[in-house]
Design an enzyme around this catalytic site. Structure first.
Site, PDB file in Angstrom:
ATOM      1  N   CYS A 197     -29.573 -11.487  -9.794  1.00  0.00           N
ATOM      2  CA  CYS A 197     -30.154 -12.736  -9.241  1.00  0.00           C
ATOM      3  C   CYS A 197     -30.599 -12.528  -7.795  1.00  0.00           C
ATOM      4  O   CYS A 197     -31.151 -13.409  -7.167  1.00  0.00           O
ATOM      5  CB  CYS A 197     -29.125 -13.885  -9.309  1.00  0.00           C
ATOM      6  SG  CYS A 197     -27.939 -13.873  -7.942  1.00  0.00           S
ATOM      7  N   ALA A 212       0.807  -1.227   0.000  1.00  0.00           N
ATOM      8  CA  ALA A 212       0.000   0.000   0.000  1.00  0.00           C
ATOM      9  C   ALA A 212       0.838   1.274   0.000  1.00  0.00           C
ATOM     10  O   ALA A 212       0.394   2.334  -0.441  1.00  0.00           O
ATOM     11  CB  ALA A 212      -0.946  -0.017   1.202  1.00  0.00           C
ATOM     12  N   SER A 235       5.736  -1.893   1.805  1.00  0.00           N
ATOM     13  CA  SER A 235       4.941  -2.882   2.524  1.00  0.00           C
ATOM     14  C   SER A 235       5.538  -3.100   3.909  1.00  0.00           C
ATOM     15  O   SER A 235       6.747  -3.173   4.075  1.00  0.00           O
ATOM     16  CB  SER A 235       4.924  -4.226   1.775  1.00  0.00           C
ATOM     17  OG  SER A 235       4.154  -5.176   2.512  1.00  0.00           O
ATOM     18  N   CYS A 271     -26.918  -8.274  -7.040  1.00  0.00           N
ATOM     19  CA  CYS A 271     -26.881  -8.872  -8.378  1.00  0.00           C
ATOM     20  C   CYS A 271     -28.309  -8.959  -8.943  1.00  0.00           C
ATOM     21  O   CYS A 271     -29.284  -8.944  -8.181  1.00  0.00           O
ATOM     22  CB  CYS A 271     -26.287 -10.282  -8.236  1.00  0.00           C
ATOM     23  SG  CYS A 271     -26.227 -11.221  -9.768  1.00  0.00           S
ATOM     24  N   GLN A 318       0.306  -6.541  -3.631  1.00  0.00           N
ATOM     25  CA  GLN A 318      -0.764  -6.784  -2.663  1.00  0.00           C
ATOM     26  C   GLN A 318      -1.889  -5.771  -2.890  1.00  0.00           C
ATOM     27  O   GLN A 318      -2.953  -5.883  -2.286  1.00  0.00           O
ATOM     28  CB  GLN A 318      -0.251  -6.626  -1.236  1.00  0.00           C
ATOM     29  CG  GLN A 318       0.880  -7.570  -0.871  1.00  0.00           C
ATOM     30  CD  GLN A 318       1.465  -7.228   0.485  1.00  0.00           C
ATOM     31  OE1 GLN A 318       1.032  -7.753   1.508  1.00  0.00           O
ATOM     32  NE2 GLN A 318       2.423  -6.336   0.498  1.00  0.00           N
ATOM     33  N   HIS A 332      -3.987 -10.053  -4.012  1.00  0.00           N
ATOM     34  CA  HIS A 332      -5.192  -9.821  -3.209  1.00  0.00           C
ATOM     35  C   HIS A 332      -6.377  -9.416  -4.067  1.00  0.00           C
ATOM     36  O   HIS A 332      -7.333  -8.826  -3.573  1.00  0.00           O
ATOM     37  CB  HIS A 332      -4.909  -8.758  -2.126  1.00  0.00           C
ATOM     38  CG  HIS A 332      -3.951  -9.258  -1.074  1.00  0.00           C
ATOM     39  ND1 HIS A 332      -3.258  -8.412  -0.246  1.00  0.00           N
ATOM     40  CD2 HIS A 332      -3.570 -10.511  -0.744  1.00  0.00           C
ATOM     41  CE1 HIS A 332      -2.483  -9.126   0.569  1.00  0.00           C
ATOM     42  NE2 HIS A 332      -2.655 -10.408   0.281  1.00  0.00           N
TER      43      HIS A 332
HETATM   44  N1  APR Z   1       7.207   5.697   0.524  1.00  0.00           N
HETATM   45  C1  APR Z   1       7.772   4.654   1.204  1.00  0.00           C
HETATM   46  N2  APR Z   1       7.090   3.892   2.117  1.00  0.00           N
HETATM   47  C2  APR Z   1       5.800   4.231   2.354  1.00  0.00           C
HETATM   48  C3  APR Z   1       5.161   5.302   1.700  1.00  0.00           C
HETATM   49  C4  APR Z   1       5.919   6.058   0.753  1.00  0.00           C
HETATM   50  N3  APR Z   1       5.397   7.095   0.076  1.00  0.00           N
HETATM   51  N4  APR Z   1       3.881   5.390   2.175  1.00  0.00           N
HETATM   52  C5  APR Z   1       3.739   4.401   3.086  1.00  0.00           C
HETATM   53  N5  APR Z   1       4.887   3.700   3.202  1.00  0.00           N
HETATM   54  C6  APR Z   1       5.129   2.497   4.013  1.00  0.00           C
HETATM   55  C7  APR Z   1       4.605   2.586   5.437  1.00  0.00           C
HETATM   56  O1  APR Z   1       5.628   3.023   6.309  1.00  0.00           O
HETATM   57  C8  APR Z   1       4.176   1.129   5.736  1.00  0.00           C
HETATM   58  O2  APR Z   1       5.183   0.433   6.475  1.00  0.00           O
HETATM   59  O3  APR Z   1       4.381   1.465   3.391  1.00  0.00           O
HETATM   60  C9  APR Z   1       4.037   0.469   4.358  1.00  0.00           C
HETATM   61  C10 APR Z   1       2.625   0.007   4.080  1.00  0.00           C
HETATM   62  O4  APR Z   1       2.360  -1.071   4.968  1.00  0.00           O
HETATM   63  P1  APR Z   1       0.830  -1.502   5.208  1.00  0.00           P
HETATM   64  O5  APR Z   1       0.017  -0.289   5.453  1.00  0.00           O
HETATM   65  O6  APR Z   1       0.864  -2.611   6.231  1.00  0.00           O
HETATM   66  O7  APR Z   1       0.359  -2.067   3.795  1.00  0.00           O
HETATM   67  P2  APR Z   1       0.656  -3.499   3.184  1.00  0.00           P
HETATM   68  O8  APR Z   1       1.991  -4.019   3.643  1.00  0.00           O
HETATM   69  O9  APR Z   1       0.441  -3.396   1.720  1.00  0.00           O
HETATM   70  O10 APR Z   1      -0.519  -4.408   3.826  1.00  0.00           O
HETATM   71  C11 APR Z   1      -0.606  -5.739   3.367  1.00  0.00           C
HETATM   72  O11 APR Z   1      -2.704  -5.964   4.559  1.00  0.00           O
HETATM   73  O12 APR Z   1      -4.791  -5.188   5.132  1.00  0.00           O
HETATM   74  C12 APR Z   1      -4.106  -6.027   4.289  1.00  0.00           C
HETATM   75  O13 APR Z   1      -4.898  -6.681   2.207  1.00  0.00           O
HETATM   76  C13 APR Z   1      -4.315  -5.604   2.868  1.00  0.00           C
HETATM   77  O14 APR Z   1      -2.778  -5.810   1.018  1.00  0.00           O
HETATM   78  C14 APR Z   1      -2.907  -5.347   2.352  1.00  0.00           C
HETATM   79  C15 APR Z   1      -2.051  -6.139   3.312  1.00  0.00           C
END
Ligand code: APR
Length: 241
Positions: free
Chosen positions: A143, A18, A181, A141, A96, A114
């Site tokens: 249905c 994310a 992530s 839907c 993800q 995902h």
């Molecule tokens: N540059 C660098 N790092 C960033 C930035 C940025 N601009 N913005 C956010 N981050 C980092 C944050 O510090 C965080 O550690 O990205 C990381 C995002 O981690 P999460 O919010 O945990 O997201 P993610 O790892 O994708 O979550 C995995 O959890 O809820 C489920 O299905 C959902 O796919 C998701 C999964």
């Protein structure tokens, strides 16, 4: 150093979370104060239980995410990754994310672990529709069954095809780059480990520390992904000519 690793690598896989989309204006899940799970309890809005027992909250949560993703789009970082694929510098993206921004930016070999918010499907008959149904508050839907986004909910299995392909790509990579992530959610967080164990160099670019930093050959914290990718791209471009 990132530019050199990219140039030396024969097969590079990028893995995004994310944090890849926050510079497009979408919140991530676990950043302090702004992360989505700071405001919502995922089990109440993003789980099979929510779909079955809190369906109005489920519909509103995902409608909000569908609308938010459509109000924005890929940023420069997504575009650089697509360009690098066309230049043969990277070979695929394991993501993800469900926003579809890698596809919109022009990347091809994308493994959506995902699923995607771009489509919704009927919980009863499986019929697939575009996500504009959710924008129009049309949650059922033809249905009569409930429509749900084609994303993986907490409590569900991951789609098999991208999962298997991600294993193959992680084991073949000689460079594996994690972008944005926290690496806290299984089984998606197993691929960096798989790549490392298969002999790849591991790079983690993430604003905050992750649980797998100790495995990485290069860790970049406190930097925005978009900026880091731009600097690497500028350095690669200057070397090409
Ligand atoms: N540059 C660098 N790092 C960033 C930035 C940025 N601009 N913005 C956010 N981050 C980092 C944050 O510090 C965080 O550690 O990205 C990381 C995002 O981690 P999460 O919010 O945990 O997201 P993610 O790892 O994708 O979550 C995995 O959890 O809820 C489920 O299905 C959902 O796919 C998701 C999964």
């Amino acid at each position: 150093m990132l530019a050199n690793l990219l140039k030396e690598s024969k097969r590079t896989i990028v893995y995004t979370g994310a944090g890849m989309s926050t510079e497009s204006g979408l919140p991530d899940f676990r950043s302090a104060k702004t992360g989505m799970w700071e405001m919502e309890d995922p089990s109440k809005v993003a789980s099979v239980t929510a779909l079955n027992h809190h369906v109005e909250q489920f519909f509103q949560f995902y409608k909000h995410r569908v609308v938010a993703a459509k109000e924005t789009g890929p940023h420069k970082g997504h575009e650089i990754l697509a360009k690098w694929e066309h230049q043969g510098l990277i070979n695929g993206i394991i993501t993800q994310n469900v926003d579809g921004f890698h596809t919109m930016a022009g990347s091809n070999n994308i493994m959506e672990l995902h699923g995607t918010l771009r489509k919704v499907h009927c919980e009863s008959c499986g019929e697939v529709y575009g996500n504009e149904r959710y924008e129009q508050d049309d949650f059922y839907c033809d249905c009569g069954g409930k429509l749900r986004p084609s994303v993986v909910l907490f409590g569900e299995m991951l789609p098999e095809e991208p999962f298997i392909q991600s294993i193959v790509e992680s084991e073949r990579a000689d460079l594996f780059i994690v972008l944005g992530s926290s690496l806290t959610v299984t089984p998606a967080n197993q691929f960096p480990i798989m790549a490392k164990q298969a002999g790849a160099k591991l790079v983690i670019i993430n604003m905050e520390p992750t649980e797998m930093d100790h495995l990485a050959d290069l860790v970049i914290h406190e930097r925005k992904i978009g900026e880091v990718l731009k600097e690497a791209d500028d350095s690669l471009t200057s070397k090409f000519y």
